[in-house]
Scaffold this motif. Structure first.
Motif, PDB file in Angstrom:
ATOM      1  N   LEU A  85       1.490   6.762  -6.889  1.00 23.79           N
ATOM      2  CA  LEU A  85       0.427   7.740  -7.147  1.00 23.79           C
ATOM      3  C   LEU A  85       0.828   9.152  -6.755  1.00 23.79           C
ATOM      4  N   GLY A  86       1.872   9.274  -5.918  1.00 24.25           N
ATOM      5  CA  GLY A  86       2.343  10.591  -5.496  1.00 24.25           C
ATOM      6  C   GLY A  86       1.452  11.252  -4.469  1.00 24.25           C
ATOM      7  N   ALA A  87       0.793  10.437  -3.645  1.00 23.53           N
ATOM      8  CA  ALA A  87      -0.095  10.985  -2.614  1.00 23.53           C
ATOM      9  C   ALA A  87      -0.137  10.022  -1.432  1.00 23.53           C
ATOM     10  N   GLU A  88      -0.306  10.571  -0.249  1.00 19.22           N
ATOM     11  CA  GLU A  88      -0.390   9.758   0.956  1.00 19.22           C
ATOM     12  C   GLU A  88      -1.844   9.472   1.297  1.00 19.22           C
ATOM     13  N   GLY A  89      -2.058   8.295   1.887  1.00 16.54           N
ATOM     14  CA  GLY A  89      -3.372   7.973   2.419  1.00 16.54           C
ATOM     15  C   GLY A  89      -4.374   7.427   1.432  1.00 16.54           C
ATOM     16  N   ILE A  90      -4.027   7.331   0.144  1.00 19.22           N
ATOM     17  CA  ILE A  90      -4.972   6.763  -0.817  1.00 19.22           C
ATOM     18  C   ILE A  90      -5.170   5.283  -0.520  1.00 19.22           C
ATOM     19  N   PHE A  91      -4.056   4.566  -0.386  1.00 23.49           N
ATOM     20  CA  PHE A  91      -4.109   3.187   0.093  1.00 23.49           C
ATOM     21  C   PHE A  91      -3.710   3.206   1.570  1.00 23.49           C
TER      22      PHE A  91
ATOM     23  N   ASP B 256      -4.112  -2.250  -5.658  1.00 24.76           N
ATOM     24  CA  ASP B 256      -3.571  -2.798  -4.414  1.00 24.76           C
ATOM     25  C   ASP B 256      -4.392  -4.025  -4.034  1.00 24.76           C
ATOM     26  N   THR B 257      -3.744  -5.064  -3.495  1.00 27.55           N
ATOM     27  CA  THR B 257      -4.435  -6.301  -3.135  1.00 27.55           C
ATOM     28  C   THR B 257      -4.186  -6.631  -1.667  1.00 27.55           C
ATOM     29  N   VAL B 258      -4.999  -7.518  -1.144  1.00 27.22           N
ATOM     30  CA  VAL B 258      -4.892  -7.917   0.251  1.00 27.22           C
ATOM     31  C   VAL B 258      -3.565  -8.632   0.492  1.00 27.22           C
ATOM     32  N   GLY B 259      -2.992  -8.451   1.694  1.00 28.93           N
ATOM     33  CA  GLY B 259      -1.796  -9.200   2.058  1.00 28.93           C
ATOM     34  C   GLY B 259      -2.114 -10.679   2.154  1.00 28.93           C
TER      35      GLY B 259
ATOM     36  N   SER C  83       0.826  -1.208   0.000  1.00 30.69           N
ATOM     37  CA  SER C  83       0.000   0.000   0.000  1.00 30.69           C
ATOM     38  C   SER C  83       0.859   1.256   0.000  1.00 30.69           C
ATOM     39  N   ALA C  84       1.939   1.246   0.774  1.00 28.09           N
ATOM     40  CA  ALA C  84       2.848   2.400   0.792  1.00 28.09           C
ATOM     41  C   ALA C  84       3.473   2.602  -0.583  1.00 28.09           C
ATOM     42  N   SER C  85       3.798   1.500  -1.268  1.00 27.19           N
ATOM     43  CA  SER C  85       4.374   1.611  -2.610  1.00 27.19           C
ATOM     44  C   SER C  85       3.350   2.155  -3.597  1.00 27.19           C
TER      45      SER C  85
ATOM     46  N   VAL D 115      -4.489  -4.693   6.017  1.00 30.47           N
ATOM     47  CA  VAL D 115      -5.345  -3.511   6.096  1.00 30.47           C
ATOM     48  C   VAL D 115      -6.249  -3.438   4.869  1.00 30.47           C
ATOM     49  N   THR D 116      -5.666  -3.646   3.680  1.00 28.08           N
ATOM     50  CA  THR D 116      -6.455  -3.628   2.454  1.00 28.08           C
ATOM     51  C   THR D 116      -7.477  -4.762   2.494  1.00 28.08           C
ATOM     52  N   ARG D 117      -8.743  -4.428   2.196  1.00 23.62           N
ATOM     53  CA  ARG D 117      -9.808  -5.425   2.302  1.00 23.62           C
ATOM     54  C   ARG D 117      -9.564  -6.571   1.321  1.00 23.62           C
TER      55      ARG D 117
END
Length: 310
Positions: free
Chosen positions: A37-43, A72-75, A30-32, A52-54
């Motif tokens: 995307l060049g923005a924080e908090g989207i993922f 982004d995918t679930v861990g 998610s951090a990657s 965390v990702t559903r």
């Protein structure tokens, strides 16, 4: 010839890049995604022991004139069977909407590459098939924790060297705390080079369906083998019990013991037949007829007959 090839590669260049992030929990997927995307908090990328990702989340932006879609995918480290089934379903739905240019297999630097992490890679390979290797770049995260050049770090881990060999040595390093966009530009350049190597052929829903078909076939055959082994063990146990009873009971009981042995053996055969029949009808039900999934009808029938013979 070289000039012509370069011209063709330029012709194949897309203005849209579709990326899917895969990996275990806590690897930095998610951090990657946020870095790209060049923005924080989207993922959501909180430091938590659970995913965390559903399941799947898709976002889009423009980077250096290219439209970039990041999925982004679930861990996968700690997902239960229900989550895994949901992940397979959502990934299939996602691929119906977008074909993929590249998978980023995200691995956190600084941690031992354990059996659990290897199992995650194996799960991904089983579910996405052999073409997964052709469309993947390994993305190492937490590059800020490196005290030596990445090449020196990798030279001390045979496991990571073997892993990278499966992807023809393709890798990139992210420092997710660094706001320098040059690391994203460099990643996109590497993605574009990989797209050229693949002649712009994307990973499609058909590729995924074929991988799932192969996975189902292997699971069916494994279950058939287990059923046959269980039937043989049950028959042997019943036969031994009947023989012991007959030895104690005398000639009359011996006759009964023979009957019990025959009955037990017959039961074992029936159990094995039932297991194979179950696999046969399961294969008929779940191996699809859709020509977009199967290459031809004879191939489908061959798989069913193979399961039946087993």
């Amino acid at each position: 010839m070289e000039t012509r090839r370069r011209h063709n590669n330029q012709h194949f260049r897309r203005s849209e890049v579709n990326i899917m992030l895969l990996g275990g929990t806590g690897e930095g997927k998610s951090a990657s995604g946020n870095t790209i995307l060049g923005a924080e908090g989207i993922f959501q990328d909180e430091f938590l022991p659970e995913a965390v990702t559903r399941i799947c989340q898709s976002e889009q932006t423009e980077v250096d004139g290219e439209t970039v879609t990041v999925i982004d995918t679930v861990g996968l480290s700690d997902t239960n069977q229900m989550k895994i089934t949901e992940a397979q379903t959502e990934i299939e739905q996602m691929l119906r909407r977008k074909n993929l240019d590249v998978f980023l297999l995200v691995i956190k630097l600084g941690h031992v590459f354990t059996k659990e992490r290897s199992a995650v890679v194996q799960w991904i390979k089983d579910n996405f098939g052999e073409k997964f290797f052709q469309h993947t770049i390994v993305l190492f995260t937490y590059g800020d924790q490196l005290s030596v050049p990445i090449e020196d770090y990798l030279s001390k881990s045979q496991t990571l060297q073997d892993l990278l060999e499966k992807f023809s040595g393709r890798f990139h390093v992210f420092n997710n705390r660094n706001e320098d966009r040059s690391q994203v530009t460099a990643l996109l350049h590497q993605i574009n080079r990989l797209m050229m190597i693949n002649e712009n052929r994307r990973y499609t829903k058909k590729d995924y369906a074929m991988a799932q078909k192969s996975l189902l076939r292997n699971n069916c055959l494994n279950e058939a083998a287990k059923g046959a082994a269980a039937g043989a063990a049950a028959g042997a146990a019943a036969g031994a019990a009947g023989g012991a009873f007959a030895a104690k009971a005398g000639a009359v009981a011996l006759t009964l013991g023979k009957g019990a042995l025959i009955g037990a053996s017959g039961g074992a055969v029936l159990l094995g037949v039932a297991a194979c029949a179950g696999v046969y009808f399961l294969a008929r039900k779940y191996i699809p007829r859709d020509v977009s999934v199967m290459q031809d009808e004879p191939e489908r029938e061959r798989l069913i007959r193979a399961a039946h013979r087993y």
